[in-house]
Design an enzyme around this catalytic site. Structure first.
Site, PDB file in Angstrom:
ATOM      1  N   GLN A  32      69.875  47.509  93.037  1.00  0.00           N
ATOM      2  CA  GLN A  32      69.856  46.379  92.095  1.00  0.00           C
ATOM      3  C   GLN A  32      70.751  45.224  92.559  1.00  0.00           C
ATOM      4  OE1 GLN A  32      70.295  47.398  87.937  1.00  0.00           O
ATOM      5  NE2 GLN A  32      71.014  45.351  87.425  1.00  0.00           N
ATOM      6  N   CYS A  83      64.531  52.632  93.359  1.00  0.00           N
ATOM      7  CA  CYS A  83      65.867  52.820  93.919  1.00  0.00           C
ATOM      8  C   CYS A  83      65.753  53.483  95.285  1.00  0.00           C
ATOM      9  CB  CYS A  83      66.696  53.652  92.936  1.00  0.00           C
ATOM     10  SG  CYS A  83      67.613  54.997  93.657  1.00  0.00           S
ATOM     11  N   GLU A  84      66.389  52.873  96.276  1.00  0.00           N
ATOM     12  CA  GLU A  84      66.211  53.367  97.639  1.00  0.00           C
ATOM     13  C   GLU A  84      67.009  54.637  97.910  1.00  0.00           C
ATOM     14  OE1 GLU A  84      67.323  49.914  99.881  1.00  0.00           O
ATOM     15  OE2 GLU A  84      69.369  50.638 100.226  1.00  0.00           O
ATOM     16  N   HIS A  85      67.879  55.018  97.006  1.00  0.00           N
ATOM     17  CA  HIS A  85      68.654  56.245  97.207  1.00  0.00           C
ATOM     18  C   HIS A  85      67.902  57.484  96.748  1.00  0.00           C
ATOM     19  CE1 HIS A  85      72.371  53.450  96.901  1.00  0.00           C
ATOM     20  NE2 HIS A  85      71.910  53.509  98.130  1.00  0.00           N
ATOM     21  N   HIS A  86      67.044  57.327  95.733  1.00  0.00           N
ATOM     22  CA  HIS A  86      66.341  58.487  95.175  1.00  0.00           C
ATOM     23  C   HIS A  86      64.822  58.303  95.133  1.00  0.00           C
ATOM     24  CE1 HIS A  86      70.442  58.514  93.375  1.00  0.00           C
ATOM     25  NE2 HIS A  86      70.354  59.808  93.606  1.00  0.00           N
ATOM     26  N   HIS A 129      68.001  52.779  85.272  1.00  0.00           N
ATOM     27  CA  HIS A 129      67.689  53.520  86.490  1.00  0.00           C
ATOM     28  C   HIS A 129      67.327  54.951  86.139  1.00  0.00           C
ATOM     29  CE1 HIS A 129      69.463  50.575  89.502  1.00  0.00           C
ATOM     30  NE2 HIS A 129      69.743  50.044  88.330  1.00  0.00           N
ATOM     31  N   CYS A 154      67.198  57.362  88.044  1.00  0.00           N
ATOM     32  CA  CYS A 154      68.085  58.314  88.732  1.00  0.00           C
ATOM     33  C   CYS A 154      69.369  58.534  87.935  1.00  0.00           C
ATOM     34  CB  CYS A 154      68.387  57.867  90.167  1.00  0.00           C
ATOM     35  SG  CYS A 154      69.189  56.269  90.315  1.00  0.00           S
TER      36      CYS A 154
HETATM   37 ZN    ZN Z   1      69.111  56.036  92.513  1.00  0.00          ZN
END
Ligand code: ZN
Length: 185
Positions: A117, A76-79, A145, A147
């Site tokens: 995703q 996941c590119e956010h976390h 996920h 995260c």
């Molecule tokens: Zn994430």
């Protein structure tokens, strides 16, 4: 290419940032290990699915090709935490098909990148439309996920489901139903 030196420096800084001692025995090799691991898990950034999808062969009278339960791991590119699960890919050939392993390889090309995703699902569908030129494509991805599981709202086991349709799947509801039936839904 992944800049191994930069990754190593960054991991060292990261360890310092969280209050660790990057020189203690257990962590000494960690920056190097992570830099090598990133070659693998982010290797998709250097790949184009065209190499896998250009070797199509002729086949008439195929109504639908479905490759289901393609297991994948992404980040996941956010976390920068993993998300993983299964991708199911269907297409309606227009006289051309590819080897089934090529569909899994296409999933991998896009999974081995920092991702979300929704985008992963769309990129797989668009690559098939672009390089294989079928009459339609539908991709369904279900994934957990980390995260969501190990931080934040902490809901282990919850699945995120994303669906993308292109071409005939947008217009013909019976194709969508056939795909769901083949997935046992
Ligand atoms: Zn994430």
């Amino acid at each position: 290419m992944i800049d191994q030196e930069k990754v190593k420096q960054a991991v060292r800084l990261l360890l310092e940032g969280i209050g660790e001692d990057p020189d203690r025995e257990g962590l000494q090799e960690t920056p190097d290990r992570i830099a090598r691991m990133y070659e693998e898990i982010y290797g998709g950034l250097e790949e184009n699915p065209e190499v896998h999808l250009q070797k199509a062969f002729h086949a008439e009278d195929n109504e639908m090709v479905v490759e289901k339960d393609i297991h994948f791991y992404s980040t996941c590119e956010h976390h920068l935490l993993p998300f993983f699960g299964k991708a199911h890919v269907a297409y309606i050939p227009d006289g051309k098909v590819v080897g089934l392993s090529k569909l899994a390889r296409t999933v991998d090309v896009y999974a081995r990148r920092p991702q979300i995703q929704e985008q992963l699902t769309g990129q797989i569908a668009d690559a098939l439309m672009k390089y294989l030129r079928p009459k339609g494509v539908m991709v369904l991805i279900e994934a957990e996920h980390l995260c969501m599981s190990m931080r934040g709202i902490k809901k282990p086991g919850s699945k995120t489901v994303t669906v993308v349709k292109r071409g005939d799947f947008l217009e013909k509801q019976e194709l969508v139903q056939t795909f769901y039936a083949m997935l046992g839904r």
